[in-house]
Design a protein around this motif. Sequence first.
Motif, PDB file in Angstrom:
ATOM      1  N   CYS A 199       0.835  -1.196   0.000  1.00 50.38           N
ATOM      2  CA  CYS A 199       0.000   0.000   0.000  1.00 50.38           C
ATOM      3  C   CYS A 199       0.871   1.248   0.000  1.00 50.38           C
ATOM      4  N   GLY A 200       2.107   1.137   0.507  1.00 49.80           N
ATOM      5  CA  GLY A 200       3.026   2.263   0.461  1.00 49.80           C
ATOM      6  C   GLY A 200       3.004   3.149   1.686  1.00 49.80           C
ATOM      7  N   LYS A 201       2.190   2.791   2.682  1.00 48.49           N
ATOM      8  CA  LYS A 201       2.073   3.668   3.845  1.00 48.49           C
ATOM      9  C   LYS A 201       3.408   3.805   4.581  1.00 48.49           C
ATOM     10  N   GLY A 243       6.457   3.805   3.239  1.00 51.80           N
ATOM     11  CA  GLY A 243       7.289   4.753   2.505  1.00 51.80           C
ATOM     12  C   GLY A 243       6.766   6.174   2.629  1.00 51.80           C
ATOM     13  N   ALA A 244       5.421   6.300   2.710  1.00 50.70           N
ATOM     14  CA  ALA A 244       4.812   7.628   2.764  1.00 50.70           C
ATOM     15  C   ALA A 244       5.135   8.342   4.068  1.00 50.70           C
ATOM     16  N   GLY A 245       5.281   7.585   5.147  1.00 51.66           N
ATOM     17  CA  GLY A 245       5.498   8.226   6.436  1.00 51.66           C
ATOM     18  C   GLY A 245       6.947   8.211   6.878  1.00 51.66           C
ATOM     19  N   LEU A 260      12.254   2.265  -1.307  1.00 49.06           N
ATOM     20  CA  LEU A 260      11.373   2.510  -0.166  1.00 49.06           C
ATOM     21  C   LEU A 260      11.098   1.175   0.542  1.00 49.06           C
ATOM     22  N   TYR A 271       8.562  -0.674   1.325  1.00 47.75           N
ATOM     23  CA  TYR A 271       7.724  -1.700   0.681  1.00 47.75           C
ATOM     24  C   TYR A 271       8.412  -2.284  -0.543  1.00 47.75           C
ATOM     25  N   ARG A 308       2.199   2.072  11.851  1.00 42.53           N
ATOM     26  CA  ARG A 308       1.092   2.370  10.939  1.00 42.53           C
ATOM     27  C   ARG A 308       0.750   1.246   9.976  1.00 42.53           C
ATOM     28  N   CYS A 309       1.583   0.206   9.897  1.00 43.55           N
ATOM     29  CA  CYS A 309       1.355  -0.818   8.861  1.00 43.55           C
ATOM     30  C   CYS A 309      -0.029  -1.446   9.018  1.00 43.55           C
TER      31      CYS A 309
END
Lengths: 661, 121
Positions: free
Chosen positions: B22-24, B26-28, B38, B40, B71-72
């Motif tokens: 989902c990339g969360k 890497g996003a955070g 990143l 993921y 957050r995962c």
Amino acid sequence: MERIGVFVCHCGRNIAGAVNVKEVVDKIRKHPLVVHAEEYKYMCSSVGQNIIREAIKKHGLTGIVVAACSPSMHLETFRTAAVSAGLNPYKVEMANIREQNSWVHDDVNEATKKALGIMWSAVNKVAGDQPLEKVRSSVKKKCLVIGGGIAGIQAALDVANNGFEVILVEKSPTIGGRMAQLSETFPTLDCAQCILTPKMAEVARNPNIKIYTLSEVIEVSGSIGNFKVKIRKNPRYVDIGACNMCGECEKVCPQIVLDKDYNRSLTVRKAIYIPFPQAIPAAYVIDASHCHGVGTARCNECAKVCEQKAINLFDKEEIIEEDVGAIIVATGYDLYPKEKIGEYGYGRLEDVIDSLQFERLISSTGPTGGELRRPSDGKIPKRIAFIQCVGSRDLQHLPYCSRICCMYTAKHAFLYKHLVPDGEAYIFYIDIRAAGKKYEEFIMRVQQEGRVKYIRGRVSKIVQKGDQLIVHAVDTITGKPMTLPFDMVVLATGIVPNTKEIANVLRIPLDENGFLQELHPKLAPVESPIKGIFLAGVAQGPKDIQDSVAQASAAAKKAVEILSKDYIEREPLIARVNKEPCSRCGVCVQLCPYHAIEMTPEGAKIIDAACEGCGTCAAACPSGAIILTNNEPKQIISMIDALLVQAPSVLPTASSSTNKE
Amino acid sequence: MTNLADKILEITGEDVYLCYFCGKCGAGCPMADKMDHLPYQVIHMVQLNDMNALNAKSIWICATCFTCSVRCPRNLDVARIMEGLRTIKVRAQQQTIDLRKVEDLEKLPPIALVAAGRKYT
């Protein structure tokens, strides 16, 4: 003397592959009560059934055992065959040598031995079975529908249009449910109100439907065909028949209240109000928790101006009792609270709103009259972000997919572009699940006509910076982290069922996520495990309007099936009480999951119509006073004997030839 | 060596097959700008048994701040997976540092120092 026949099924290779069928047929003949035994490839086929019928007549059998699959598969098949040959259906037993034997073993010797044991014990049981007749009870020709959303409305209309009375119970002051809050609906973009309100009006004018709003079902007893229901009707303080919706009361009411329900805290209303103009019943309602006059008439401003004399500040709650034959549960859903998601602002960032708030903001009946203005400062958002899978598909929140968010988010972005043509819309997604008729086509239209930017990546956090919201995300396709400013963010929060209280009242089970458990996920998706109670809408599982309506019609059809019968036939295999040894300890009353036992001065008494024959009471009774018909203690002992002593003596372990170490 | 995913499971108890990209993470990630892959993406490489995961700079850049782990949505402890990859490298004795030989030790931010100490020694 009993004359028992045994019929062993090969089930192709399913049984014959692991069990030496010839040998068990040969050995079961040694049972003193068995006068006939034979085998066939498929006993359930019409040829197989014929073999059974012929044998019953030819050998004058008094009971039969079919050694085949699980009784849940074919017991009725063989009972019907036996009945047509003149045998009582309760003198038919099945020995499950497939699911409980051949499918789980590969050692032929051991499986053969076990098959014989199971068959021998079934013969012992059938010998002790009493021939019985089904019990008949009358049917109340009325249906209770719990929940007045689109699923409840559809179910109520379908049952009523079949000529049966319907009691429609709704917790809030109006029917209409979530759908009444929506702006437009995917994939066709029909205005929700335009397609819902005609159905609401149809409910209101249907003479077969009685609506109880502000009401809750608080107690249910009885069983299929004969449920007794208690409904608590909370006071409305306004006479529905007298109110003519002139609105004078609302003008003079001094109490201003946040409209938490219909407009999701985006605007205010008065303490006397109508949820929305097309509400059904079409009458004002007083919010007792905010009115100064309720119970005291201290304020009384509304009553003074009401020409119809419709307001009664001393209105009381009522308990209503109804007898119904069937129940449909359609209690719907709430959104997962955004306050639980810390990284998206815990619901504190004013311009981070949930999907239903967005529906209200773009609805022509909404707080802004259909003009999209953000909550904090009323500015028209020129850059907007939609975030999918908020709470859904997240083991920290809701493990399941809420199913509707991909579609309504696409719709939101599309409607946004209609309202703000020069605005920019981003959708953050992890998968687009558009599995429905015309759904994928709709997504394509949104992408192409709407010029909506789909970013594949889950947002990590949202922070406020000045009057903008900064969204931290990553575009997983390019692998680039991105930090983008927006004027407003809409969270596609997942859906959670409204089922806890009603499941307790009805004593129906919930699944691990709190949705109502269906009897079978594929083959009985609208039936609850309790006969006569049916499920519809999101209370059973996440689904959109289309599927809710379809399921509601299916549930209605199932209810009509019961209501249209002259009587309900019930299994006679229920508990009986032997009053002599009963010590009135009451253990059975506590344990009965169907509330089918009451304690009398003479001892426990079974309510035949409610007993499901589960046997819990019989197992728990410390003095052995309760007996489950055709599962008497002596039968069970004889079955254990068969497995431990009788069958092994005919077919000893003899596993010298097996390849087991 | 056995399959990289199994090795990570053995070392960390984390099953990389749970990742749905989902990339969360890497996003955070506060270090994402400095990473070559990143988190993921590293996990994807591990799923595919791509040994380049062990050569990713990202596993050393990870500050072990645990934002990703917290957050995962599939409850993967991503920081722990990074630690697992570093462990594989360190056990192969391909990467160690002697903190006594680090120049300008006092100028390094304490968190970097602690992180480096955990990773390289």
